[in-house]
Design an enzyme around this catalytic site. Structure first.
Site, PDB file in Angstrom:
ATOM      1  N   ASP A  80       0.356  -6.785 -17.851  1.00 48.92           N
ATOM      2  CA  ASP A  80       1.210  -7.484 -18.514  1.00 48.92           C
ATOM      3  C   ASP A  80       2.238  -6.502 -19.652  1.00 48.92           C
ATOM      4  O   ASP A  80       3.357  -7.012 -19.700  1.00 48.92           O
ATOM      5  CB  ASP A  80       0.173  -8.199 -19.886  1.00 48.92           C
ATOM      6  CG  ASP A  80       0.875  -9.151 -20.684  1.00 48.92           C
ATOM      7  OD1 ASP A  80       1.371 -10.143 -20.596  1.00 48.92           O
ATOM      8  OD2 ASP A  80       1.143  -8.467 -22.077  1.00 48.92           O
ATOM      9  N   GLU A 139      -0.214  -9.990 -12.857  1.00 49.26           N
ATOM     10  CA  GLU A 139      -0.455  -8.956 -13.797  1.00 49.26           C
ATOM     11  C   GLU A 139      -1.241  -8.113 -13.326  1.00 49.26           C
ATOM     12  O   GLU A 139      -1.099  -6.768 -13.467  1.00 49.26           O
ATOM     13  CB  GLU A 139      -0.398  -9.559 -14.954  1.00 49.26           C
ATOM     14  CG  GLU A 139       0.586 -10.557 -15.624  1.00 49.26           C
ATOM     15  CD  GLU A 139       0.323 -11.016 -17.108  1.00 49.26           C
ATOM     16  OE1 GLU A 139       1.156 -11.160 -17.664  1.00 49.26           O
ATOM     17  OE2 GLU A 139      -0.732 -11.237 -17.347  1.00 49.26           O
TER      18      GLU A 139
END
Lengths: 221, 221
Positions: free
Chosen positions: A45, A116
């Site tokens: 992320d 992610e």
């Protein structure tokens, strides 16, 4: 996963990391001593946020408020889900028996998370430069395609459109089926009484979002 | 800025970037054609988030929820302000005549912003690896010092402590001075009627935060 590595053009060194990237907590729980993807997702992320920030900084003239908004749309769940599906990452996901699917498919949040986690694994395994290149290869075509806009919230976007055009907007629960632990909701969205979209999901809210997304596509917003 | 570059051990290539990193919008506005630090700050913020995420991932066993919380405390305004002051970055800040100072010092938010902008400049100028090394040199001593904890919100932290120990907590505005556009508030915080800290600032809220910080230091929390 060789096909995937070829598709995203990387030569992985530590295969174990990629296994973790595709392991949902429900799977890890059933196979003791294995890690799940959540820590890698946290890392990925942050990689995504930086790569997109860098791209916008270097290629656009937007101020920081606009960049924050634009970035948010390209790293929202709907966007991550799209990237993930376009690479077929859903084919590699491992969940435990306890993790219910929705209509035979993995939950949207899991498919999005996996993207992610994969980026986190690439960053750890091959470094920032490779992770950056991989992310840019995948995301830039979306950023530079004016026909593609991701909304973190389709309902809000539709609401905004309808307000502007002074039409009425209404969501209707059409069907609710299945046992309590695995319900299926079917929702229709109507604009001025006409059905513009139908969404089906394990949660009413998600079904509404799906219906709103279809309506937005029809309205070509 | 040579002294600063020596202190943080970098050999800058594009000096212009560092000039921008220290230019507040009020200064840029008064010197047409110059950029301010806000876009660099946006970039530096993302660099910081990734470097700290990476450090926590690699050095701690915390789960992603804990890592999110720990990272937040080391990149909050109070933490950034501390890093900035420890490097003396405040000596290089340029603001316009319109930008009022508080008690002869730059506003806390500006001093904090400058740190992120500098990291953004280093990332662009010298790459991720150098930015990462610079950030780690500065921040790791704080992360690894158990006596230092940053709270994004000192008042909340103090409130929490007082609730646990069942004491009473009270903030009192002692003094309000200066002209309307440049007020100075003095606030005392009392626990069970005893003064634990006094804060002075251009906003009442900030003065309360300062008083709470002093009280937390006294209570050694």
């Amino acid at each position: 996963m060789d096909e995937l590595f070829k598709k995203i053009k990387i030569n992985p060194k530590d295969l174990q990391l990629y296994k973790i990237a595709f392991s949902h907590s429900s799977y890890a729980n059933e196979h003791r001593a294995k890690q799940d993807y959540e820590r890698l997702e946290f890392l990925g992320d942050a990689v995504l946020d930086l790569v997109v920030a860098d791209y916008l900084y270097s290629n656009k003239k937007e101020n920081e408020g606009e960049m924050t908004k634009v970035r948010a749309s390209y790293v929202c769940e709907n966007a991550l889900y799209e990237y993930s599906m376009s690479l077929g990452l859903n084919n590699y996901i491992k969940v435990g028996h306890g993790e219910e699917k929705e209509g035979g498919k993995f939950k949207k949040a899991i498919v999005a998370d996996i993207f992610e986690a994969l980026i986190g694994a690439i960053y750890l395994d091959l470094g920032y430069a490779t992770a950056r290149k991989t992310v840019l290869n995948i995301i830039v075509p979306y950023i530079e395609n004016p026909d593609i806009v991701f909304f973190s919230d389709y309902k809000s976007a539709l609401q905004e459109y309808v307000q502007t055009s002074q039409q009425s907007l209404h969501y209707e629960l059409i069907k609710e089926e299945g046992p309590a632990h695995n319900k299926r909701f079917t929702v229709q969205v109507k604009i001025d009484g006409i059905v513009y979209g139908t969404g089906v999901s394990g949660s009413k809210k998600e079904a509404e979002q799906e219906a709103a997304k279809i309506a937005l596509d029809k309205l070509a917003i």
